[in-house]
Each structure stands twice: as C-alpha cells, then as structure tokens.
Scaffold this active site. Structure first.
Site, PDB file in Angstrom:
ATOM      1  N   HIS A 259      -1.517  54.288   0.649  1.00  0.00           N
ATOM      2  CA  HIS A 259      -2.148  55.529   1.175  1.00  0.00           C
ATOM      3  C   HIS A 259      -1.951  56.583   0.139  1.00  0.00           C
ATOM      4  O   HIS A 259      -0.756  57.073   0.065  1.00  0.00           O
ATOM      5  CB  HIS A 259      -1.698  55.852   2.572  1.00  0.00           C
ATOM      6  CG  HIS A 259      -2.211  57.000   3.055  1.00  0.00           C
ATOM      7  ND1 HIS A 259      -2.705  57.283   4.312  1.00  0.00           N
ATOM      8  CD2 HIS A 259      -2.379  58.511   2.488  1.00  0.00           C
ATOM      9  CE1 HIS A 259      -3.205  58.276   4.602  1.00  0.00           C
ATOM     10  NE2 HIS A 259      -3.175  59.330   3.568  1.00  0.00           N
TER      11      HIS A 259
ATOM     12  N   HIS B 143      -3.299  60.193  -2.086  1.00  0.00           N
ATOM     13  CA  HIS B 143      -4.204  61.021  -2.575  1.00  0.00           C
ATOM     14  C   HIS B 143      -4.097  61.541  -4.212  1.00  0.00           C
ATOM     15  O   HIS B 143      -3.150  61.935  -4.825  1.00  0.00           O
ATOM     16  CB  HIS B 143      -3.983  62.302  -1.831  1.00  0.00           C
ATOM     17  CG  HIS B 143      -4.170  62.179  -0.487  1.00  0.00           C
ATOM     18  ND1 HIS B 143      -5.355  62.164   0.164  1.00  0.00           N
ATOM     19  CD2 HIS B 143      -3.236  61.754   0.543  1.00  0.00           C
ATOM     20  CE1 HIS B 143      -5.168  62.075   1.397  1.00  0.00           C
ATOM     21  NE2 HIS B 143      -3.936  61.782   1.710  1.00  0.00           N
TER      22      HIS B 143
ATOM     23  N   ARG C  88      -6.673  63.208  -5.575  1.00  0.00           N
ATOM     24  CA  ARG C  88      -7.604  64.187  -5.813  1.00  0.00           C
ATOM     25  C   ARG C  88      -8.680  64.193  -7.088  1.00  0.00           C
ATOM     26  O   ARG C  88      -9.148  62.966  -6.966  1.00  0.00           O
ATOM     27  CB  ARG C  88      -6.744  65.539  -6.279  1.00  0.00           C
ATOM     28  CG  ARG C  88      -5.519  65.724  -5.369  1.00  0.00           C
ATOM     29  CD  ARG C  88      -5.757  66.040  -3.964  1.00  0.00           C
ATOM     30  NE  ARG C  88      -4.638  66.631  -3.344  1.00  0.00           N
ATOM     31  CZ  ARG C  88      -4.628  66.537  -1.793  1.00  0.00           C
ATOM     32  NH1 ARG C  88      -5.620  65.878  -1.293  1.00  0.00           N
ATOM     33  NH2 ARG C  88      -3.343  66.979  -1.180  1.00  0.00           N
TER      34      ARG C  88
ATOM     35  N   ASN D 108     -10.761  61.963   0.797  1.00  0.00           N
ATOM     36  CA  ASN D 108     -10.716  63.374   1.231  1.00  0.00           C
ATOM     37  C   ASN D 108     -11.275  64.291   0.044  1.00  0.00           C
ATOM     38  O   ASN D 108     -10.322  65.178  -0.164  1.00  0.00           O
ATOM     39  CB  ASN D 108      -9.896  63.845   2.059  1.00  0.00           C
ATOM     40  CG  ASN D 108      -8.567  63.775   1.560  1.00  0.00           C
ATOM     41  OD1 ASN D 108      -8.238  62.966   0.775  1.00  0.00           O
ATOM     42  ND2 ASN D 108      -7.664  64.519   1.992  1.00  0.00           N
TER      43      ASN D 108
ATOM     44  N   LYS E 268     -11.907  55.405   5.815  1.00  0.00           N
ATOM     45  CA  LYS E 268     -11.000  56.224   6.411  1.00  0.00           C
ATOM     46  C   LYS E 268     -11.479  57.225   7.161  1.00  0.00           C
ATOM     47  O   LYS E 268     -12.346  57.956   7.163  1.00  0.00           O
ATOM     48  CB  LYS E 268     -10.361  57.089   5.026  1.00  0.00           C
ATOM     49  CG  LYS E 268      -9.226  58.100   5.575  1.00  0.00           C
ATOM     50  CD  LYS E 268      -7.905  57.375   6.250  1.00  0.00           C
ATOM     51  CE  LYS E 268      -7.001  58.634   6.578  1.00  0.00           C
ATOM     52  NZ  LYS E 268      -6.537  59.468   5.501  1.00  0.00           N
TER      53      LYS E 268
ATOM     54  N   HIS F 287      -6.177  58.643  10.250  1.00  0.00           N
ATOM     55  CA  HIS F 287      -5.330  59.644  10.428  1.00  0.00           C
ATOM     56  C   HIS F 287      -5.531  59.893  12.043  1.00  0.00           C
ATOM     57  O   HIS F 287      -6.242  60.623  12.293  1.00  0.00           O
ATOM     58  CB  HIS F 287      -5.890  60.892   9.669  1.00  0.00           C
ATOM     59  CG  HIS F 287      -4.934  62.200   9.688  1.00  0.00           C
ATOM     60  ND1 HIS F 287      -4.457  62.361   8.384  1.00  0.00           N
ATOM     61  CD2 HIS F 287      -4.342  62.632  10.815  1.00  0.00           C
ATOM     62  CE1 HIS F 287      -3.347  63.530   9.099  1.00  0.00           C
ATOM     63  NE2 HIS F 287      -3.717  63.638  10.242  1.00  0.00           N
TER      64      HIS F 287
ATOM     65  N   HIS G 107       0.297  56.610   8.010  1.00  0.00           N
ATOM     66  CA  HIS G 107       1.496  57.570   7.837  1.00  0.00           C
ATOM     67  C   HIS G 107       2.112  57.709   9.442  1.00  0.00           C
ATOM     68  O   HIS G 107       2.125  58.842   9.769  1.00  0.00           O
ATOM     69  CB  HIS G 107       1.165  58.816   7.098  1.00  0.00           C
ATOM     70  CG  HIS G 107      -0.098  59.521   7.470  1.00  0.00           C
ATOM     71  ND1 HIS G 107      -0.566  59.802   8.703  1.00  0.00           N
ATOM     72  CD2 HIS G 107      -1.054  59.702   6.565  1.00  0.00           C
ATOM     73  CE1 HIS G 107      -1.556  60.338   8.831  1.00  0.00           C
ATOM     74  NE2 HIS G 107      -2.074  60.574   7.523  1.00  0.00           N
TER      75      HIS G 107
ATOM     76  N   ASP H  10       1.272  58.709   0.913  1.00  0.00           N
ATOM     77  CA  ASP H  10       0.483  59.794   1.536  1.00  0.00           C
ATOM     78  C   ASP H  10       1.064  60.960   0.377  1.00  0.00           C
ATOM     79  O   ASP H  10       0.906  61.977   0.727  1.00  0.00           O
ATOM     80  CB  ASP H  10       0.845  59.979   3.052  1.00  0.00           C
ATOM     81  CG  ASP H  10      -0.180  61.212   3.310  1.00  0.00           C
ATOM     82  OD1 ASP H  10      -1.166  61.485   2.956  1.00  0.00           O
ATOM     83  OD2 ASP H  10       0.140  61.842   4.370  1.00  0.00           O
TER      84      ASP H  10
ATOM     85  N   HIS I  22      -0.537  69.354  -4.442  1.00  0.00           N
ATOM     86  CA  HIS I  22      -1.130  70.616  -4.726  1.00  0.00           C
ATOM     87  C   HIS I  22      -0.385  71.597  -5.600  1.00  0.00           C
ATOM     88  O   HIS I  22       0.682  71.257  -6.055  1.00  0.00           O
ATOM     89  CB  HIS I  22      -0.748  71.439  -3.239  1.00  0.00           C
ATOM     90  CG  HIS I  22      -1.649  70.771  -1.943  1.00  0.00           C
ATOM     91  ND1 HIS I  22      -2.942  70.658  -1.742  1.00  0.00           N
ATOM     92  CD2 HIS I  22      -0.980  70.064  -1.033  1.00  0.00           C
ATOM     93  CE1 HIS I  22      -3.287  70.306  -0.602  1.00  0.00           C
ATOM     94  NE2 HIS I  22      -2.183  69.717  -0.054  1.00  0.00           N
TER      95      HIS I  22
ATOM     96  N   ALA J 188      -0.551  71.824   3.227  1.00  0.00           N
ATOM     97  CA  ALA J 188       0.025  70.191   3.746  1.00  0.00           C
ATOM     98  C   ALA J 188       0.206  69.011   2.691  1.00  0.00           C
ATOM     99  O   ALA J 188      -0.957  69.080   2.345  1.00  0.00           O
ATOM    100  CB  ALA J 188      -0.467  69.954   4.981  1.00  0.00           C
TER     101      ALA J 188
END
Ligand SMILES: [Zn+2]
Length: 335
Positions: A13, A15, A17, A41, A95, A134, A168, A240, A244, A256
């Site tokens: 899992h 991210h 970006r 996402n 997802k 999620h 998660h 996860d 950012h 988050a």
C-alpha cells in the site's frame, strides 16, 4: 555486528503521487523494495486503461536503475465487465475509497448500495481482481473504522470469492473481523505498529505523525502488533507512506499522511527484533503478499545492520517520520 536479511520486500500500500513528488519519492521505495501496490488517488484519479499505463510509465521513468515492479491499481467506480476484462492484465487490484474520506477521494463511493455495486464487484470476483478498501465511515473520527466493519461484512458475504483487503487497519475491531470471513485480508502500516493517538496529539501536536486512519488506542496497537508479529497469513505489510510537501504538513490545515518510505524496512526490523520475532518478518513483509496476490516479484536481497541510524530531516522537501531521530537499524546492502 548483528545483521538481518530480507528477500524481495513488498510494500502492499503505497502513495507515489505524481510529477516532481513522484520523481523524488519513488526511488526511495525502489531502492529497498522489489515491488509495491501503487494507489490510484491522483487528480484526476487513475480510472482508465490509458491512465494506468501512462502512470506506470511515469513511475518506471522515475526509477530507472532499480528492479522494481509497480503493481498498478484502478480507482473504484462502477465499471462494466468488458472494461474490467480489458484492463485486468494491467492492474493488480481496484482500490475503493468512500467519497471524501482521505486525500483525493472526492470521486469515491457515496453510499454502499450493494445492488448498485454488484455488477462491478461480481465481475472483479469472476476475473480474480482483488478489491482494496479504505474502510472508514464519515462518523466520529475514532469510530470510523469500527463502524465500517458492517460494510466489510456485507461485501465479504455478498462476494465470497472476491479477495477483499482491509487496508491500513488500525483497530482491534478490524483485527477481530479478519478471521470471520475467508475472503478478508488486511494490510498494516509500520506507523500503526508504533503509535497511538497519544503520540500524535497527547503532547505537542505532531503533524508528521498525523494520518488517516488516525492512530488509535493502546489496546488497538496491541492487537495490531499481535497480528503482525505472528505474521498471520492473511496480513501483509503496506506502508501507506503518503508524502506531502513540508508546507502542507506544517500549516494550518495539516494534510493527512505519514512519510515512511525511506525508513519503513529499518523500523519493521527494529520492531520485530524487539519482540524476538525476526523470523516472522519475511512472511509479513513479502511471503504473505506473494501468496495472497499470487505475484512473483523481482529478486532483491536487502541486508540490514543493527546500528544507530540518524533519520534525515527531510528528503527533497518531504519530512519523514522520526526526522532527526536515531533508529536502531540501517540498510547495509541491497543486491
Ligand atoms: Zn493510503
């Protein structure tokens, strides 16, 4: 010097970006992991075959020198079977986000009307495409995951041959749900094996430990540790890791996400060693995922060494968990 070797670590899992952020963070995961489930996402979400292929190409371009497999996912919407058949070879999972529950999830599922979702989920079940979820409602923040358990039950009962991954998980409620249905699986992050809500807001507020789902109570942490340390065969590591830019975390309206990609393997080794369970780490961080998803990752051998490692203050403008702190294990070599 004590060392520990892990073969073909997988992050189920992740991210990554897009754009400059992708270019900065993807190499950090590709360095130590053989592969990762890449979440869809983005803005706009990854929901067409072209988008999946193009995103995969951008990821591969960001990690030119590493053996690394991005396992691609599609953003859940109601799709017809023809489309899913068409895209099946290019994706590892779909997802599902409840609408508006986390970063860039506005286009997610508004209400869990099983009959509206049935054609898509049945087609996924028939085609053997796992559903990653999620699992949070829009209820009170500490209760969102526990409240979602009834939706997991509804999904598991209605689609008994669909592999459903509770992503998660952060609560004892989810740990207790896991063995109720043979088609339920789970991922656990490394930060949820270390933190409770106290660590996030119990003293000074710690923006770099703030994530969704939020870290919960000590009894939840204990339940998650129990599951991970025994490397329960239905549980996989999924970081996860969610980068950012520093100004989006250290601001009024903190985004988050905890960024763990560069230190997750070191932290996992430290936790499993602390509890005398190093023998189970291989299953938790690779073998279980290979079995559950039926994947054969590229060979990679990562050796860690037990020595103090000072976590950098930031990686290209992204502040990692435990920035500026010393952790107990470091990466020694990657072959
Ligand atoms: Zn995520």
């Amino acid at each position: 010097m004590k060392t520990h070797t892990i073969l073909m670590p997988l992050d189920m899992h992740l991210h990554l970006r897009d754009g400059v952020m992708l270019e900065n963070v993807a190499p950090l995961t590709a360095f130590t992991y053989s592969g990762a489930i890449v979440m869809p996402n983005l803005v706009p979400p990854v929901d067409t075959l072209d988008a999946v292929k193009a995103y995969k190409e951008r990821i591969m371009a960001a990690v030119p020198n590493d053996f690394f497999e991005p396992y691609m996912t599609l953003f859940y919407k109601n799709y017809d079977k023809e489309f899913l058949e068409h895209v099946a070879d290019e994706i590892t999972a779909v997802k599902l986000y409840p609408a508006g529950i986390t970063t860039n999830s506005e286009g997610g599922v508004e209400s869990f009307n099983i009959e509206e979702m049935r054609p898509t989920l049945q087609a996924m079940s028939d085609l053997g495409i796992p559903l990653c979820v999620h699992g949070e409602t829009d209820g009170f923040v500490m209760d969102r995951e526990a409240e979602f358990m009834s939706i997991y039950e509804l999904l598991a009962k209605n689609f008994p041959d669909l592999k459903i991954i509770m992503e998660h998980i952060t609560t004892k409620a989810a740990v207790d749900m896991l063995d109720k249905y043979p088609n339920l699986y789970a991922t656990i992050t490394v930060h949820h094996l270390l933190l409770t809500l106290d660590d996030v807001v119990g003293g000074m507020m710690m923006p770099h430990l703030f994530c969704k789902p939020i870290a919960k109570r000590p009894e939840d942490l204990d339940a998650l540790l129990g599951l991970a340390l025994e490397a329960h065969p239905k549980v996989m590591f999924g970081s996860d890791s969610a980068p950012h830019p520093q100004h989006k975390k250290e601001s009024c309206g903190c985004a988050a996400g905890v960024f763990t990609a560069p230190i997750s393997l070191q932290l996992l080794t430290e936790i499993f060693e602390q509890f005398g369970k190093l023998d189970n780490l291989q299953a938790f961080v690779s073998d279980n995922a290979q079995n559950i998803y039926g994947i054969c990752p590229e060979f990679k051998e990562v050796t860690l060494e037990k020595r103090p490692f000072l976590v950098p203050e930031n990686y290209a403008g992204v502040v990692p968990m435990y920035a500026g702190e010393v952790i107990g294990w470091a990466i020694e070599s990657v072959d």
